[in-house]
Design an enzyme around this catalytic site. Structure first.
Site, short mmCIF file in Angstrom:
data_model
loop_
_atom_site.label_atom_id
_atom_site.label_comp_id
_atom_site.label_asym_id
_atom_site.label_seq_id
_atom_site.Cartn_x
_atom_site.Cartn_y
_atom_site.Cartn_z
N PRO A 16 0.83 -1.21 0.00
CA PRO A 16 0.00 0.00 0.00
C PRO A 16 0.86 1.26 0.00
O PRO A 16 1.82 1.37 0.76
CB PRO A 16 -0.78 -0.12 1.32
N GLN A 71 -6.41 -2.54 4.18
CA GLN A 71 -5.55 -2.29 5.34
C GLN A 71 -6.24 -1.35 6.32
O GLN A 71 -6.64 -0.24 5.96
CB GLN A 71 -4.21 -1.68 4.92
N CYS A 101 3.11 2.22 10.18
CA CYS A 101 3.05 3.62 9.80
C CYS A 101 3.75 4.49 10.84
O CYS A 101 3.40 4.47 12.02
CB CYS A 101 1.59 4.06 9.67
N ASN A 202 9.67 -6.87 2.37
CA ASN A 202 9.33 -5.62 1.66
C ASN A 202 10.44 -4.59 1.89
O ASN A 202 11.06 -4.55 2.95
CB ASN A 202 7.97 -5.12 2.20
N GLY A 203 10.62 -3.77 0.85
CA GLY A 203 11.53 -2.65 0.96
C GLY A 203 12.51 -2.57 -0.18
O GLY A 203 13.35 -3.46 -0.35
N ASP A 204 12.35 -1.51 -1.01
CA ASP A 204 13.34 -1.17 -2.04
C ASP A 204 13.45 -2.15 -3.20
O ASP A 204 14.43 -2.09 -3.94
CB ASP A 204 14.74 -1.05 -1.42
N GLY A 226 6.25 -1.75 -3.49
CA GLY A 226 5.48 -0.51 -3.51
C GLY A 226 5.97 0.43 -4.59
O GLY A 226 5.51 0.40 -5.73
N ARG A 227 6.96 1.26 -4.21
CA ARG A 227 7.42 2.29 -5.16
C ARG A 227 7.95 1.69 -6.45
O ARG A 227 7.79 2.27 -7.52
CB ARG A 227 8.49 3.16 -4.47
C1 LIG Z 1 3.79 7.47 -0.37
C2 LIG Z 1 3.80 6.27 0.51
C3 LIG Z 1 2.62 5.86 1.10
C4 LIG Z 1 2.59 4.73 1.92
N1 LIG Z 1 1.42 4.32 2.45
C5 LIG Z 1 1.37 3.18 3.20
C6 LIG Z 1 0.13 2.70 3.74
O1 LIG Z 1 -0.94 3.26 3.54
N2 LIG Z 1 0.19 1.57 4.52
C7 LIG Z 1 1.36 0.90 4.76
O2 LIG Z 1 1.37 -0.11 5.47
N3 LIG Z 1 2.53 1.32 4.23
C8 LIG Z 1 2.55 2.44 3.45
N4 LIG Z 1 3.74 2.83 2.91
C9 LIG Z 1 4.92 1.97 3.05
C10 LIG Z 1 4.98 0.99 1.87
O3 LIG Z 1 3.89 0.11 1.85
C11 LIG Z 1 6.26 0.16 1.88
O4 LIG Z 1 6.34 -0.54 3.08
C12 LIG Z 1 7.50 1.02 1.71
O5 LIG Z 1 7.32 2.00 0.72
C13 LIG Z 1 8.73 0.17 1.36
O6 LIG Z 1 8.48 -0.58 0.20
P1 LIG Z 1 8.94 -0.09 -1.28
O7 LIG Z 1 10.42 0.26 -1.17
O8 LIG Z 1 8.68 -1.28 -2.14
O9 LIG Z 1 8.12 1.12 -1.63
C14 LIG Z 1 3.78 3.98 2.13
C15 LIG Z 1 4.97 4.40 1.51
C16 LIG Z 1 5.00 5.52 0.71
C17 LIG Z 1 6.27 5.94 0.04
#
Ligand SMILES: Cc1cc2nc3c(=O)[nH]c(=O)nc-3n(C[C@H](O)[C@H](O)[C@H](O)COP(=O)(O)O)c2cc1C
Length: 388
Positions: A16, A71, A101, A202-204, A226-227
């Protein structure tokens, strides 16, 4: 891949991203394929029970958007329980609890990362939810509050005993925000802490190679992205293909199949999607936004979303400068048309970006050596979510 009684078509998940991974983006990703389960942005349990219109917009979905987890965040056990039951009655596949969060307004009321610090209280809340529904209840957390308090393994163990069906763990602490390296050993510690339930790392993760490294080094059952999905909505499909047939890897996007222009010269490295592919997906994204949110609001929202798509266009200053002014679909297409013409100055005779204008490869923090590289870090969008 199974989460409780739920069977998923792949072990790759869309993380998310509040404000970004809404229905239109989830549909875009699902149309390309490869994702096993998507999750909504975090939703306030109380708002859902109070039938708040914004909360209902956040859980808006369609049959093509399944399976879908919602969520929830909140710290009042009765509210979290009733919200989970409501989601089950509405037909959602699972409920995820936000325990990661770091945003102050969520932590101050005992939700988000604050839940990682009070194990007994959190376990009681989770047990109440698990007992109220048949669908799986999962939890998403960070590694802990800070380096001195890496509570995720303990929390995961407690949550498993409370009946949680899977754990999603972002390999950073709350204190880290989005800085520094994703700690694969920390994710592995969570994998080792639980007895039977799947742990999803998860992460990066921005490339299939990074996903593979996360699987290999942590033993996780799934990877959540995510990103990376914004920079490359093909990442799920590419990763599945990469993991399934490591040699002779030939990922192709739908459009490449249609156009017959497969351009995967290197068999083990997934190709960057072409500019045409990226534009097609970006325009599809806007069309779906308009269907869901209406034209003017969508175009306004797209002002901050389009630059994510453009990040891999090569030189994109001209696009980003103009797209923040669009208020209609026609204006958006005018900006895109002008930009496409402007971009031609950076192309070679084959219509490809000249090498010096190509964006540097995205490399996950945990894939980089100690030497500073030109590799691009995965940015966090500007705005109130900077501290996520
Ligand atoms: C803009 C933004 C919004 C996010 N919103 C949520 C959210 O609503 N719930 C959640 O559990 N994590 C949220 N996250 C964290 C991501 O789900 C994820 O754990 C984090 O970005 C690392 O993963 P990634 O590197 O694949 O993005 C958010 C992250 C970003 C950058």
């Amino acid at each position: 891949m199974r989460i409780g009684a739920l069977t998923l078509s792949s072990n790759l998940f869309l993380s998310p991203l509040a404000g970004y991974t809404n229905l239109p983006f989830r549909l875009v990703v699902r149309e390309i394929g490869g994702v096993g389960l998507c999750t909504t942005d975090l939703v306030n349990a109380r708002s859902l029970l109070e039938k708040n219109i914004n909360a209902f917009k956040l859980i808006e979905t369609r049959p093509a958007d399944s399976p879908l987890a919602v969520q929830l965040f909140g710290s009042v056990p009765g509210e979290m329980r009733d919200a989970a039951a409501k989601l089950e009655s509405l037909g959602f596949a699972s409920v995820d609890i936000n325990m990661g969060c770091p945003v102050r307004k969520v932590c101050n009321v005992g939700g988000g990362s604050a839940m990682m610090t009070e194990l007994a209280k959190t376990a009681a809340l989770v047990r109440g939810m698990v007992n109220a529904v048949k669908i799986p209840v999962t939890a998403k957390m960070r590694l802990g509050w800070d380096d001195e308090n890496l509570t995720a393994p303990d929390l995961a163990r407690v949550l498993e005993d409370a009946g949680v069906a899977a754990i999603f763990v972002h390999g950073r602490t709350r204190e880290q925000g989005f800085g520094g390296t994703v700690n694969l050993a920390g994710i592995r510690a969570v994998v080792q802490a639980v007895k039977n339930i799947p742990v999803i790392g998860n992460g990066d993760v921005t490339t299939p190679e990074a996903a593979k490294k996360m699987f290999d080094e942590t033993g996780c059952a799934g990877v959540s992205i995510g990103r990376g999905a914004f920079y490359n909505p093909w990442i799920f499909q590419h990763t599945l293909e990469y993991l399934n047939r490591r040699t002779g890897f030939q990922p192709v996007s739908e459009i490449q199949i249609k156009n017959g222009d497969r351009q995967d010269a290197c068999p083990t490295h997934p190709p960057e999607p072409t500019f045409a592919d990226r534009v097609r997906v970006m325009c599809r994204h806007l069309d779906l936004m308009i269907e869901v949110f209406g034209e003017e609001p969508s175009c306004r929202m797209f002002r901050k979303i389009a630059p994510w798509h453009a990040k891999r266009f090569g030189p994109c200053r001209e696009f980003n400068k103009r797209v923040v002014q669009v208020s209609s679909k026609a204006e958006f297409h005018e900006v895109l048309g002008n930009y496409t013409r402007w971009r031609q100055q950076f192309l070679d005779s084959n219509g490809e970006l000249q090498p010096r204008f190509r964006p540097p490869p995205l490399v996950a923090s945990f894939m980089q050596g100690p030497v500073p590289s030109r590799h691009e870090q995965i940015p966090v969008p500007k705005g109130p979510v900077e501290v996520w």
